[in-house]
Design an enzyme around this catalytic site. Sequence first.
Site, PDB file in Angstrom:
ATOM      1  N   ASP A  19       5.301  19.364  77.296  1.00 57.74           N
ATOM      2  CA  ASP A  19       4.887  19.306  78.746  1.00 57.74           C
ATOM      3  C   ASP A  19       4.264  20.948  78.912  1.00 57.74           C
ATOM      4  OD1 ASP A  19       4.271  18.579  81.319  1.00 57.74           O
ATOM      5  OD2 ASP A  19       5.761  19.664  81.774  1.00 57.74           O
ATOM      6  N   SER A  20       3.476  20.887  79.993  1.00 57.56           N
ATOM      7  CA  SER A  20       3.177  22.162  80.496  1.00 57.56           C
ATOM      8  C   SER A  20       3.823  23.033  81.016  1.00 57.56           C
ATOM      9  CB  SER A  20       1.869  22.169  81.549  1.00 57.56           C
ATOM     10  OG  SER A  20       2.653  21.411  82.657  1.00 57.56           O
ATOM     11  N   GLY A  52      -2.391  21.579  85.789  1.00 49.46           N
ATOM     12  CA  GLY A  52      -3.221  20.419  86.713  1.00 49.46           C
ATOM     13  C   GLY A  52      -4.566  20.958  87.322  1.00 49.46           C
ATOM     14  N   CYS A  82       3.073  14.925  79.707  1.00 51.57           N
ATOM     15  CA  CYS A  82       2.429  15.634  80.734  1.00 51.57           C
ATOM     16  C   CYS A  82       1.296  14.683  81.094  1.00 51.57           C
ATOM     17  CB  CYS A  82       1.895  16.780  80.521  1.00 51.57           C
ATOM     18  SG  CYS A  82       0.991  17.830  81.391  1.00 51.57           S
ATOM     19  N   THR A  84      -1.516  15.502  82.617  1.00 52.99           N
ATOM     20  CA  THR A  84      -2.753  16.379  82.641  1.00 52.99           C
ATOM     21  C   THR A  84      -3.150  16.194  81.194  1.00 52.99           C
ATOM     22  OG1 THR A  84      -1.845  17.469  84.515  1.00 52.99           O
ATOM     23  CG2 THR A  84      -3.690  18.457  83.667  1.00 52.99           C
ATOM     24  N   GLU A 167       8.509  23.501  91.306  1.00 57.41           N
ATOM     25  CA  GLU A 167       8.518  24.800  90.201  1.00 57.41           C
ATOM     26  C   GLU A 167       9.417  25.799  90.882  1.00 57.41           C
ATOM     27  OE1 GLU A 167       6.675  25.343  86.793  1.00 57.41           O
ATOM     28  OE2 GLU A 167       6.818  23.280  86.263  1.00 57.41           O
ATOM     29  N   CYS A 201       2.511  12.082  87.536  1.00 52.39           N
ATOM     30  CA  CYS A 201       2.894  13.472  87.245  1.00 52.39           C
ATOM     31  C   CYS A 201       4.216  13.498  86.720  1.00 52.39           C
ATOM     32  CB  CYS A 201       2.357  14.593  88.102  1.00 52.39           C
ATOM     33  SG  CYS A 201       3.070  16.138  88.031  1.00 52.39           S
ATOM     34  N   HIS A 203       6.386  15.680  86.960  1.00 55.37           N
ATOM     35  CA  HIS A 203       7.380  16.509  87.840  1.00 55.37           C
ATOM     36  C   HIS A 203       7.641  15.397  89.097  1.00 55.37           C
ATOM     37  CE1 HIS A 203       5.493  20.155  85.991  1.00 55.37           C
ATOM     38  NE2 HIS A 203       6.267  20.727  86.820  1.00 55.37           N
TER      39      HIS A 203
HETATM   40  N1  DGL Z   1       3.725  17.698  84.506  1.00 54.02           N
HETATM   41  C1  DGL Z   1       2.131  17.795  84.657  1.00 54.02           C
HETATM   42  C2  DGL Z   1       1.760  16.421  84.661  1.00 54.02           C
HETATM   43  O1  DGL Z   1       2.342  15.218  84.528  1.00 54.02           O
HETATM   44  C3  DGL Z   1       1.650  18.615  85.833  1.00 54.02           C
HETATM   45  C4  DGL Z   1       2.051  19.915  85.663  1.00 54.02           C
HETATM   46  C5  DGL Z   1       0.817  20.883  85.754  1.00 54.02           C
HETATM   47  O2  DGL Z   1       0.070  20.790  86.737  1.00 54.02           O
HETATM   48  O3  DGL Z   1       0.808  21.877  84.779  1.00 54.02           O
HETATM   49  O4  DGL Z   1       0.671  16.391  85.035  1.00 54.02           O
END
Ligand code: DGL
Length: 283
Positions: A19-20, A52, A82, A84, A167, A201, A203
């Site tokens: 993940d990012s 994102g 992730c 994105t 975050e 997403c 998160h």
């Molecule tokens: N967790 C990422 C997703 O599922 C988004 C976080 C980011 O913007 O890096 O899209």
Amino acid sequence: MKMKNVESSKNYGPIGIFDSGYGGLTILEKIRTELPEYDYIYLGDNARTPYGTRSFEVVYKYTLECVTKLFEMDCHLVVLACNTASAKALRTIQQNDLVKIDPNRRVLGVIRPTVEAVGTMTKSKHIGLLATTGTVQSDSYPLEIDKLHEGIIVTSEACPMWVPLIENNEHRSEGADFFIRKNIENLLQNDPEIDTIMLGCTHYPLLLDKIKSFLPDDIHVISQGDIVAKSLQDYLQRHPEMDERCTKGSSIRYLTTESVEKFASSASIFLNEEIKAEHIDLG
Ligand code: DGL
């Protein structure tokens, strides 16, 4: 981008989860509950998060660098936990890069399993998507839904403030309420017939209770963890040749491109356990 040679590595190893940043931990947790016997490496590109708001080119470049790193660490199967990265990088990696790196490796995303599951859940055939700006702009969800479930209408709402709120551990605050309510109201104003909302997403499961509190009870909210975990289990059953290459020692390593202290303390927002992280350089 210059491709690295990963052929010298072992032909077995842990499952890589990428993940990012921290969001993929919500997916990892569900995967480990469903498939506890496997070894895992989690890689969070925290130094370059968020993805994102970044362009296709940048998300693709960063994602490929992280996937390559996981391949070098003997992962044969990598899950992009992730949305994105799944929206902006997965297809190119699958279609162009794997053949050059190693055609026997696999990279899976989170959008396809979510879309497969959602089709049976809506009665009104009107679905809402809450996601990052990048995922919304990619149109990946409406395009995939159209391929699998003809006639379903998808209305999307980008929520650029939600990831930073999480975050920064501000997602339980009143300030967070303002943004969550605003995005939900926008979504429902744009399509009042929505009966199912996808959290696109990784998160956003941390906001699940708040999101539900701003919605009428008859709107169903889908978060991805369980869906992705079941889909991975199904994939491994259908692909015994890959399953054999995934080692089973119930271990987990957490890698971050940022500071290990920061990762360990923020990861506790996402996981109900203390963890130790290792720093990794992608260069
Ligand atoms: N967790 C990422 C997703 O599922 C988004 C976080 C980011 O913007 O890096 O899209």
